[in-house]
Each structure stands twice: as structure tokens, then as C-alpha cells.
Design an enzyme around this catalytic site. Sequence first.
Site, PDB file in Angstrom:
ATOM      1  N   ALA A  66      19.262  54.818  22.129  1.00 21.34           N
ATOM      2  CA  ALA A  66      17.852  54.977  21.688  1.00 21.34           C
ATOM      3  C   ALA A  66      16.962  54.377  22.485  1.00 21.34           C
ATOM      4  CB  ALA A  66      17.959  54.365  20.278  1.00 21.34           C
ATOM      5  N   GLY A 117      23.310  55.021  21.450  1.00 24.23           N
ATOM      6  CA  GLY A 117      23.164  56.530  20.976  1.00 24.23           C
ATOM      7  C   GLY A 117      23.701  57.451  22.043  1.00 24.23           C
ATOM      8  N   GLU A 120      27.040  57.731  20.816  1.00 26.35           N
ATOM      9  CA  GLU A 120      27.081  58.308  19.540  1.00 26.35           C
ATOM     10  C   GLU A 120      26.810  59.839  19.583  1.00 26.35           C
ATOM     11  OE1 GLU A 120      24.019  55.761  17.902  1.00 26.35           O
ATOM     12  OE2 GLU A 120      25.246  55.416  16.187  1.00 26.35           O
ATOM     13  N   GLU A 139      25.223  48.190  20.157  1.00 29.28           N
ATOM     14  CA  GLU A 139      24.220  47.911  19.352  1.00 29.28           C
ATOM     15  C   GLU A 139      24.126  46.477  19.019  1.00 29.28           C
ATOM     16  OE1 GLU A 139      25.566  50.521  19.218  1.00 29.28           O
ATOM     17  OE2 GLU A 139      24.166  52.214  19.039  1.00 29.28           O
TER      18      GLU A 139
HETATM   19  N1  COA Z   1      15.839  51.880  25.962  1.00 28.69           N
HETATM   20  C1  COA Z   1      14.399  51.707  26.944  1.00 28.69           C
HETATM   21  N2  COA Z   1      14.763  51.305  28.012  1.00 28.69           N
HETATM   22  C2  COA Z   1      15.841  50.950  28.467  1.00 28.69           C
HETATM   23  C3  COA Z   1      16.820  51.180  27.981  1.00 28.69           C
HETATM   24  C4  COA Z   1      16.937  51.678  26.530  1.00 28.69           C
HETATM   25  N3  COA Z   1      17.918  52.064  25.897  1.00 28.69           N
HETATM   26  N4  COA Z   1      18.028  50.856  28.862  1.00 28.69           N
HETATM   27  C5  COA Z   1      17.433  50.344  29.939  1.00 28.69           C
HETATM   28  N5  COA Z   1      15.925  50.504  29.757  1.00 28.69           N
HETATM   29  C6  COA Z   1      14.916  50.169  30.953  1.00 28.69           C
HETATM   30  C7  COA Z   1      15.202  48.673  31.103  1.00 28.69           C
HETATM   31  O1  COA Z   1      14.773  47.805  30.245  1.00 28.69           O
HETATM   32  C8  COA Z   1      14.670  48.796  32.688  1.00 28.69           C
HETATM   33  O2  COA Z   1      13.260  48.714  32.440  1.00 28.69           O
HETATM   34  P1  COA Z   1      12.204  47.999  33.504  1.00 28.69           P
HETATM   35  O3  COA Z   1      12.613  48.508  34.690  1.00 28.69           O
HETATM   36  O4  COA Z   1      10.855  47.997  32.766  1.00 28.69           O
HETATM   37  O5  COA Z   1      12.901  46.323  33.242  1.00 28.69           O
HETATM   38  C9  COA Z   1      14.896  50.049  33.014  1.00 28.69           C
HETATM   39  O6  COA Z   1      15.226  50.923  31.927  1.00 28.69           O
HETATM   40  C10 COA Z   1      16.287  50.033  34.078  1.00 28.69           C
HETATM   41  O7  COA Z   1      17.276  49.417  33.294  1.00 28.69           O
HETATM   42  P2  COA Z   1      18.208  48.368  34.235  1.00 28.69           P
HETATM   43  O8  COA Z   1      19.073  47.854  33.155  1.00 28.69           O
HETATM   44  O9  COA Z   1      17.352  47.752  35.215  1.00 28.69           O
HETATM   45  O10 COA Z   1      19.032  49.629  35.021  1.00 28.69           O
HETATM   46  P3  COA Z   1      20.526  49.553  35.441  1.00 28.69           P
HETATM   47  O11 COA Z   1      20.854  50.731  36.200  1.00 28.69           O
HETATM   48  O12 COA Z   1      20.950  48.185  36.139  1.00 28.69           O
HETATM   49  O13 COA Z   1      21.563  49.749  33.980  1.00 28.69           O
HETATM   50  C11 COA Z   1      22.089  50.518  31.696  1.00 28.69           C
HETATM   51  C12 COA Z   1      21.460  50.817  33.261  1.00 28.69           C
HETATM   52  C13 COA Z   1      21.833  51.738  31.139  1.00 28.69           C
HETATM   53  C14 COA Z   1      23.639  50.110  31.998  1.00 28.69           C
HETATM   54  C15 COA Z   1      21.326  49.209  31.169  1.00 28.69           C
HETATM   55  O14 COA Z   1      20.083  49.535  31.555  1.00 28.69           O
HETATM   56  C16 COA Z   1      21.476  48.993  29.859  1.00 28.69           C
HETATM   57  O15 COA Z   1      22.780  48.500  29.651  1.00 28.69           O
HETATM   58  N6  COA Z   1      20.910  49.359  28.875  1.00 28.69           N
HETATM   59  C17 COA Z   1      21.184  49.249  27.429  1.00 28.69           C
HETATM   60  C18 COA Z   1      22.225  49.986  26.914  1.00 28.69           C
HETATM   61  C19 COA Z   1      22.123  49.649  25.533  1.00 28.69           C
HETATM   62  O16 COA Z   1      22.688  48.763  25.024  1.00 28.69           O
HETATM   63  N7  COA Z   1      21.828  50.838  24.549  1.00 28.69           N
HETATM   64  C20 COA Z   1      21.918  50.796  23.382  1.00 28.69           C
HETATM   65  C21 COA Z   1      20.580  51.273  22.781  1.00 28.69           C
HETATM   66  S1  COA Z   1      20.733  51.384  20.771  1.00 28.69           S
END
Ligand code: COA
Length: 263
Positions: A66, A117, A120, A139
Site C-alpha cells: 500500500a 499489499g 496480498e 505490516e
Molecule cells: N509506499 C510509499 N512509498 C514507498 C513504499 C511504499 N509502500 N515503499 C518504499 N517507498 C519509498 C521509500 O520511502 C523511498 O522514498 P524516498 O526516495 O522518498 O526516500 C522510495 O520509495 C524508494 O524506496 P527504498 O526503500 O529506498 O528502495 P529500495 O530499492 O532500497 O527498497 C523496498 C525497496 C520495496 C524493498 C523497500 O522500499 C521497502 O521495504 N518498502 C516497504 C515495504 C513494506 O513494508 N510495505 C508494506 C506496506 S503495507
Amino acid sequence: MRYELIEIQKRKKGVTWIIIDNPPVNAIGEQLMKELEAAVDDLAEDHSVRVIVVTSNHPKIFLAGADLKGMIYDTGEMENNEDPIAVQSGKMQACFHKFYKVSKPVIAAINGHALGGGCELALACDFRMMSKGTIGLTETSLGIIPGAGGTQRMTHLIGRAKAMELIFTAKRLTPKEAHQIGLITQVAEDLEKDTTEFAEQLAEGAIHAMGLAKQAINGAEMPIEEGLKIEAKAFSHTFKTEEPGIGLMAFFQKEKAQFYSEG
Ligand code: COA
């Protein structure tokens, strides 16, 4: 609907790919949900579509979950009777439920991280093929819980204790680890090739029977008496399609049934 965050690609044998493209991380917000719902509705109605594949075009992320940036809620919003957070959760549930309900096989081709998500959505699909990245319901690490079907679908898929362990620890599993517990159906060496091969194998089969079997199998998540009723109805419905004619005729002629023909 004109799609901006997804692309629909119709490939051989009625295998149709939904390719998500919502940079930078394929987070799921309102617009993406609307497009995914509209796409499943369209593909459900389109008789040339036999199997649906959902993937993304990001080099290392399937879906990052999400859109967390839209998730800092103003608690003032919650003072009226509406519960905007529950409404939001319901919208995402409804979007992913379309993939679960559609009467065609749906494969998630997980080309990278499938978190929150993203996991999911993959859980709502019938099959999960994964090549790289990690998958998990992350989450609780954010102080929230899966709200787009994850608590239900993960539990049905891998059992209560394992689902609790994964959700409580917010663990991110590699494809191999996810395969070991039955969370993904196949670790793919070459995701596009392996998914295409499997999807085409399905597409050559009795696709209406598969859609009806899917309804009946989904009925297994209800009390058994309900599930059995759904099965009987679905069984009867198979005879309203041309497939039993093709399948039974081929059997008695000692031939392989041809359910799919080009054009
Ligand atoms: N929603 C909104 N923004 C998100 C996001 C999400 N679910 N996941 C990552 N971003 C943003 C980060 O905050 C970052 O923003 P910034 O450039 O302004 O700092 C940008 O996207 C890039 O993310 P980053 O973590 O630097 O990239 P990465 O390639 O190192 O890692 C992921 C990618 C997906 C592994 C990592 O971002 C992550 O673990 N995200 C969270 C996933 C999560 O827990 N989702 C559950 C949501 S309910």
C-alpha cells in the site's frame, strides 16, 4: 478505461499479461486499484482471454505494498461516524478479491519484492511463481496489520500457526523459503519463460471447467455443506459449456481433447 499505471498485453493462446508500472516502487494507491479492478472486469468479459498473468516491469520490485505516503491519517477524520481507514481497507480487499473471484486462472509472476499489499495481491491469485526478491506480510513492522485480505488468505494457504509466525515477525522470505512452506507455487529460473509455459499449458485446457473448478475450490473456504452445494452447481454448469462434448468425444475416440484452437 484508459490505463496509465498498467499495460495489458495479449500474447499467444489467450494468455494475457497485466503489467504494473507505478514508479518508483509500484506502491498501491487509489488509481492503481481502480485500473486493476477495471482490467480484471474487462478481461473477465473478453472471451479471447483464457489465462491472466499479473506482474510488474520494475527490475526488482513486484509491488511494495500500500502507498505508505497516503497512510498518515489525520485522527480528526475519525471523529464522524465514517471510518475512513476501514473504508480504505475494504477498497483494497475488493480490488484484490476480483483476482480471486474471476472465473479464469490467474498467475502472479512475482519478479521482485512482494511486500504487504504486494504479497496480498499475490495471495489473491491462483498461482504464485517467483524468481527473486522477497515476499511477506510486513505490516506489523509498521505497527499496522495486513488489511487487504492477508490475514485471511495467508491463514487459508499455509495454516494458522505459520501465518501468525510470519505476520507477527513481519518476515520477508526468499523464493526458496516461500516455496518450502507452500506460499509460492514455483521458484522460477526464468520467470517470463516459466510463467508463459505454465500459462500456455493451462490455456490449452478446458478453461471453462477450470473457472468452474475454481469456484468450487474457493467454496472449500466455507463450511463443507456450503462448499458441496457450490461444487454440485459448478459441476452441473460445466454441461452448459461445449467442453464436456469435446472432452468426452475425444476420450471415446481415444484422442487428446483439443479445447483450444487458434483463431
Ligand atoms: N509506499 C510509499 N512509498 C514507498 C513504499 C511504499 N509502500 N515503499 C518504499 N517507498 C519509498 C521509500 O520511502 C523511498 O522514498 P524516498 O526516495 O522518498 O526516500 C522510495 O520509495 C524508494 O524506496 P527504498 O526503500 O529506498 O528502495 P529500495 O530499492 O532500497 O527498497 C523496498 C525497496 C520495496 C524493498 C523497500 O522500499 C521497502 O521495504 N518498502 C516497504 C515495504 C513494506 O513494508 N510495505 C508494506 C506496506 S503495507
